[in-house]
Design a protein around this motif. Structure first.
Motif, short mmCIF file in Angstrom:
data_model
loop_
_atom_site.label_atom_id
_atom_site.label_comp_id
_atom_site.label_asym_id
_atom_site.label_seq_id
_atom_site.Cartn_x
_atom_site.Cartn_y
_atom_site.Cartn_z
N GLY A 142 -8.69 2.31 44.59
CA GLY A 142 -8.30 2.48 43.20
C GLY A 142 -7.32 1.40 42.79
O GLY A 142 -7.23 0.35 43.43
N SER A 143 -6.56 1.67 41.75
CA SER A 143 -5.61 0.70 41.24
C SER A 143 -4.23 1.33 41.13
O SER A 143 -4.07 2.55 41.15
CB SER A 143 -6.05 0.18 39.86
N TYR A 144 -3.21 0.47 41.06
CA TYR A 144 -1.84 0.94 40.89
C TYR A 144 -1.04 -0.13 40.17
O TYR A 144 -1.42 -1.31 40.13
CB TYR A 144 -1.18 1.26 42.23
N THR A 145 0.09 0.26 39.59
CA THR A 145 1.05 -0.68 39.00
C THR A 145 2.45 -0.28 39.44
O THR A 145 2.71 0.91 39.73
CB THR A 145 0.97 -0.68 37.46
N ASN A 149 11.24 1.27 40.64
CA ASN A 149 10.90 2.21 41.71
C ASN A 149 9.82 3.19 41.28
O ASN A 149 9.64 4.24 41.89
CB ASN A 149 12.16 2.98 42.15
N GLN A 150 9.10 2.83 40.22
CA GLN A 150 8.02 3.69 39.73
C GLN A 150 6.67 3.16 40.21
O GLN A 150 6.37 1.98 40.09
CB GLN A 150 8.02 3.72 38.20
N LEU A 151 5.87 4.06 40.75
CA LEU A 151 4.53 3.75 41.23
C LEU A 151 3.53 4.56 40.42
O LEU A 151 3.54 5.79 40.48
CB LEU A 151 4.41 4.09 42.72
N LYS A 152 2.70 3.87 39.65
CA LYS A 152 1.71 4.55 38.82
C LYS A 152 0.33 4.36 39.41
O LYS A 152 -0.15 3.24 39.56
CB LYS A 152 1.74 4.02 37.38
N GLY A 180 -0.94 10.08 39.16
CA GLY A 180 0.04 9.94 38.09
C GLY A 180 1.12 8.95 38.47
O GLY A 180 0.89 7.97 39.17
N THR A 181 2.35 9.21 38.04
CA THR A 181 3.49 8.33 38.31
C THR A 181 4.43 8.99 39.31
O THR A 181 4.81 10.15 39.14
CB THR A 181 4.25 8.02 37.01
N LEU A 182 4.77 8.25 40.36
CA LEU A 182 5.66 8.73 41.41
C LEU A 182 6.85 7.79 41.53
O LEU A 182 6.75 6.60 41.21
CB LEU A 182 4.94 8.84 42.75
N ARG A 183 7.96 8.31 42.01
CA ARG A 183 9.10 7.48 42.40
C ARG A 183 8.98 7.19 43.89
O ARG A 183 8.66 8.09 44.67
CB ARG A 183 10.42 8.19 42.11
N TYR A 184 9.23 5.94 44.27
CA TYR A 184 9.11 5.61 45.68
C TYR A 184 10.33 4.85 46.18
O TYR A 184 11.02 4.16 45.44
CB TYR A 184 7.84 4.80 45.94
N THR A 195 6.70 13.11 43.58
CA THR A 195 5.93 13.41 42.39
C THR A 195 6.85 13.86 41.26
O THR A 195 8.04 14.12 41.46
CB THR A 195 4.89 14.50 42.67
N ALA A 196 6.28 13.98 40.06
CA ALA A 196 7.06 14.43 38.91
C ALA A 196 7.62 15.83 39.11
O ALA A 196 8.68 16.17 38.56
CB ALA A 196 6.19 14.38 37.65
N SER A 197 6.95 16.66 39.90
CA SER A 197 7.41 18.02 40.15
C SER A 197 8.45 18.09 41.26
O SER A 197 8.98 19.17 41.55
CB SER A 197 6.22 18.91 40.51
#
Length: 322
Positions: A142-145, A149-152, A180-184, A195-197
């Protein structure tokens, strides 16, 4: 060239005192490369290209993680190796995330014992905006951006093989969490994605893949008729690479020959075999396998799986470590 301080570059030569430049780094959207540009109090810019590719120091033979090229304000162009990871130059840390294989160690809602039952570990790799890996049952891509520190995570596609438990459940939970968008954060060899949760996935950096020194059992190969076929049930095809020599069993006869690698590039041959005669279809299989091995020009390893491809992009050989 010293780039250890964010926003600052200090450049010196044997015949010139160090000059301090102030600027910033930007990450190329499609290439594994970072560009640092800055200016002194007056004058033309200093430009540094940092590429995430192994570089060998000719003085010591040490392999370093980044290739550096420098354009100086007085018109000189220099190249060499960078002794620090590319993430040390300004701001974000995508270079630490990218270019490595990460093995899943902790998945929300999944017991570690279930992860340990998998015959092949769940892995993930980020490279130049493209992610890929194995989710417990199927391969995916897949793809990511990246933004700070945000990983989408973008759209993800996967193969459609059905698997027994716990692989199927782990795969479903993994794709649900990694979306979705995660912090890493990356701390040494540990990657944490939240994750957002607030759920947390934890990964461990895999050691660099090794082609040599491993006994490989071939599971499928290209028959040179645009088809990848499995090994006949009553036979076993094996191969090992060491010190520039590849050797093994082609199903009937033993074989040996030369090979060489340069990064992921591969050259095999010529190959020689013993002269034992076997019944069909073993002899046909042997000829097709040896031709497939000789045709391989690239190799990659994901977990315990060796994937070799021909120059036209078709898969040549698929093997697993014994």
């Amino acid at each position: 060239m010293d780039l250890t301080e964010s926003g600052v570059a200090r450049f010196a030569t044997p015949d010139q005192e160090a000059v301090t430049y102030r600027g910033h780094a930007t990450r190329h959207a499609f290439l594994p490369e970072k560009l640092w540009r800055g200016s002194p109090a007056a004058g033309r810019d200093l430009v540094v290209w940092l590429q995430d590719s192994t570089c060998t120091d000719n003085m010591s033979g040490t392999k370093l993680p980044v290739t550096a090229r420098v354009s100086t304000p007085d018109g000189r162009f220099l190249s060499g190796c960078c002794r620090v990871p590319a993430q040390a130059v300004g701001g974000s840390t995508p270079a630490r995330l990218e270019g490595a294989a990460w093995r899943l160690k902790e998945l929300p809602g999944t017991k570690s014992a279930a992860l340990a039952q998998l015959s092949r570990p769940v892995t993930l790799r980020f490279e130049s905006g493209q992610l890929s890996g194995f989710a417990g049952c199927n391969n995916f891509s897949g793809s990511y951006t990246l933004a700070g520190n945000q990983l989408k995570i973008g759209p993800v596609a996967s193969t459609q093989m059905a698997c027994p438990e716990p692989g199927s459940s782990i795969e479903t939970a993994f794709h649900k969490a990694l979306s979705g968008t995660l912090r890493y954060t990356v701390d040494g060899d540990d990657l944490t994605a939240t994750t957002a949760s607030g759920a947390t996935l934890r990964f461990r950096r895999e050691p660099p893949p090794q082609l040599a020194g491993v006994n490989w059992k071939v599971t499928s190969f290209n028959n040179n008729r645009h088809a990848v076929v499995g090994v006949l049930g009553e036979s076993s095809i094996t191969m090992s690479f060491k010190d520039g020599q590849v050797a093994g069993s082609a199903g009937c006869n033993n074989f040996h020959g030369k090979y060489s690698t340069e990064g992921s590039k591969l050259q095999v041959g010529p190959l020689a075999t013993t002269r034992r005669a076997c019944e069909e279809p073993l002899m046909t299989q042997e000829r097709e396998f040896l031709a497939a091995l000789a045709s391989a020009v690239t190799w990659s390893i994901d977990g315990n799986v060796l994937d070799m491809h021909r120059a036209d992009g078709e898969r040549a050989i698929w093997a697993v470590s014994k």
